[in-house]
Design an enzyme around this catalytic site. Structure first.
Site, mmCIF file in Angstrom:
data_model
loop_
_atom_site.group_PDB
_atom_site.id
_atom_site.type_symbol
_atom_site.label_atom_id
_atom_site.label_comp_id
_atom_site.label_asym_id
_atom_site.label_seq_id
_atom_site.Cartn_x
_atom_site.Cartn_y
_atom_site.Cartn_z
ATOM 1 N N ASN A 1 6.705 0.030 7.856
ATOM 2 C CA ASN A 1 5.284 -0.705 8.236
ATOM 3 C C ASN A 1 5.705 -2.370 8.044
ATOM 4 O O ASN A 1 6.041 -2.548 6.815
ATOM 5 C CB ASN A 1 4.325 -0.252 7.092
ATOM 6 N N ARG B 1 4.557 1.818 12.054
ATOM 7 C CA ARG B 1 3.180 1.479 11.809
ATOM 8 C C ARG B 1 2.707 0.168 13.065
ATOM 9 O O ARG B 1 3.378 -0.713 12.488
ATOM 10 C CB ARG B 1 2.670 1.228 10.597
ATOM 11 N N HIS C 1 -7.555 1.809 9.969
ATOM 12 C CA HIS C 1 -7.441 2.984 9.182
ATOM 13 C C HIS C 1 -7.187 4.065 9.976
ATOM 14 O O HIS C 1 -7.377 5.352 9.412
ATOM 15 C CB HIS C 1 -8.332 3.111 8.024
ATOM 16 N N ARG D 1 -13.159 -9.046 1.816
ATOM 17 C CA ARG D 1 -13.882 -9.223 3.200
ATOM 18 C C ARG D 1 -15.378 -8.945 3.033
ATOM 19 O O ARG D 1 -15.551 -8.069 2.392
ATOM 20 C CB ARG D 1 -13.166 -8.185 4.469
ATOM 21 N N GLU E 1 -0.865 8.090 4.798
ATOM 22 C CA GLU E 1 -0.377 7.601 6.013
ATOM 23 C C GLU E 1 0.870 7.632 6.566
ATOM 24 O O GLU E 1 1.270 7.883 7.788
ATOM 25 C CB GLU E 1 -0.961 5.987 6.028
#
Ligand code: AMP
Length: 396
Positions: A7, A89, A178, A237, A380
């Site tokens: 990642n 990823r 996601h 956010r 993940e």
């Protein structure tokens, strides 16, 4: 099989070497401060080593990872040949990728073409891919996209009600993120329930949060949009917001749109409302001490998540299973309880004893609850490793 999961961020690179069948992780770690100086943190079981290694680019970071994986003391493999494939990823696959993909020149070109949609992440993801190709040219590489799982959404869910030219010329639409996590939890839920034909709403609640409406294992709608800014309020956010707020703030404070978006991405969410922290543990601590701002931040978050669950129940015309995952979803009994308190009208009943557990895969609803509620810890990296193994085995 040994899959190396990568990642790559703009100045960091996380890795895990894992078996896609068992999920066993033989080694994992993090390269930080790439382009600045370079630091490698490497873990095997409980043993951790930290080394300062110059990393002028991602290539040196990958080389350092491969070296430590083969190190006689710290390593877990004798040769790079023991790595069967690398799974990367990648943030944004635009409309070009509805599934993971073996990396070849066409795949790289398509990821490049998605850079306008993921300007911060896709270039970093590509650097990770190119660095791996340079140091292990004969090892198959796979790209796994955060957006791919959501490509089954119908147009009424993904189109924005703005002039068609922006969709047709510029690919402006809801994509959602996601996806790897939502896909993992959806698959796990199907395995746990022993069936695939059910309606579920997955709540990925972490520092970034998104909800996903899933029917028969396929995404029907999701709360993030063109970017990960949309949906419920998050750590930093703002989540969904009237676009006129941007116009007002830019005009009044002489901010550029980019500056305003940085504020909405990095200085908003529960951090802004609490004026304390983006970490839910700090907010719960503030709440215990009667901090009104922390209480409001938490209430706003719970309320918006519950609203999305209501919206997705309508979108799916019912819901059989609600799942909680990611840092807050897995570890926040209060979060789960308060959100589910909004859902009495759906016949949701939570068992407080079961719900008091943290980070454990389990059903937390009572036997007479009309909707099953589960905590399913996400993974993940395992999803990336499994997709990678599946594609590489199929290509053999
Ligand atoms: P993630 O983005 O999935 O890594 O989630 C990170 C967030 O999970 C942190 O910011 C915390 O707010 C939250 N978190 C982690 N552990 C706990 C915990 N034990 N209780 C409440 N929240 C937690």
């Amino acid at each position: 099989m040994n899959i190396l999961v990568i990642n790559a961020g703009s100045s960091s690179l996380k890795y895990q070497l894992m078996d896609p069948e068992t999920g066993d992780v033989s080694a994992k770690g993090l390269c930080e401060r790439i382009y600045i100086d370079g630091r490698l943190t490497h873990k095997v079981g409980d043993k951790k080593v930290v080394k300062d290694i110059p990393m002028p680019t991602h290539s040196e970071a990958i080389a350092a990872v491969l070296e430590i994986l083969q190190d006689p003391q710290e390593g877990v493999i004798k040769s790079v040949d023991e790595i069967d494939a690398v799974g990367h990823r990648v943030l944004h696959g635009g409309m070009k990728f509805s599934d993971s993909c073996i990396i070849d020149d066409a795949c790289i070109k398509a990821i490049e073409e998605c850079i306008p949609l993921g300007p911060l992440h896709n270039p970093a993801n590509l650097m990770g891919i190119r660095a791996c190709q340079a140091v292990m040219p004969n090892t198959p590489q796979v790209a796994v996209f955060d957006t791919a799982f959501h490509m089954t959404m119908p147009p009424k869910a993904y189109r924005y009600a703005i002039p068609t030219e922006y969709y047709e010329n510029d690919d402006i639409r809801r994509y959602g993120f996601h996806g790897t996590s939502h896909k993992y939890v959806a698959r796990r839920a199907a395995a746990l329930l022993g069936k695939t034909d059910f309606k579920m709403i997955n709540c990925h609640l972490g520092n970034g949060s998104s909800l996903c409406a899933i029917e028969n294992g396929k995404c029907m709608d999701t709360s993030m949009g063109l970017s990960p800014l949309a949906g419920v309020p998050m750590g930093t956010r703002c989540g969904d917001i009237d676009a006129c707020v941007v116009q007002f703030i830019c005009n009044k404070y002489g901010m550029s749109v980019d500056e305003c978006l940085t504020m909405l991405n990095k200085k908003s969410g529960v951090l802004a409302l609490s004026e304390k922290s983006s970490d839910f543990r700090d907010l719960e601590d503030g709440e215990k001490h009667g901090d009104e701002k922390c209480i409001l931040a938490l209430q706003k978050f719970f309320y918006e998540v519950a609203k999305y669950i209501g919206a997705y129940t309508a979108a799916l015309n019912g819901v059989d299973v609600i799942t909680f995952t990611a840092g807050v979803g897995e570890n926040g009994p209060e979060t789960r309880q308060t959100i589910c308190d909004y859902l009495g009208y759906l016949g949701v009943k939570i068992d407080p004893e079961k719900n008091s557990k943290r980070g454990k895969e389990m059903c937390i609803s009572t036997p007479d609850s009309k909707v099953q509620v589960w905590v399913i810890p996400t993974n993940e990296e395992l999803m990336i490793a499994q997709d990678t193994a599946e594609l590489v085995n199929a290509a053999k």
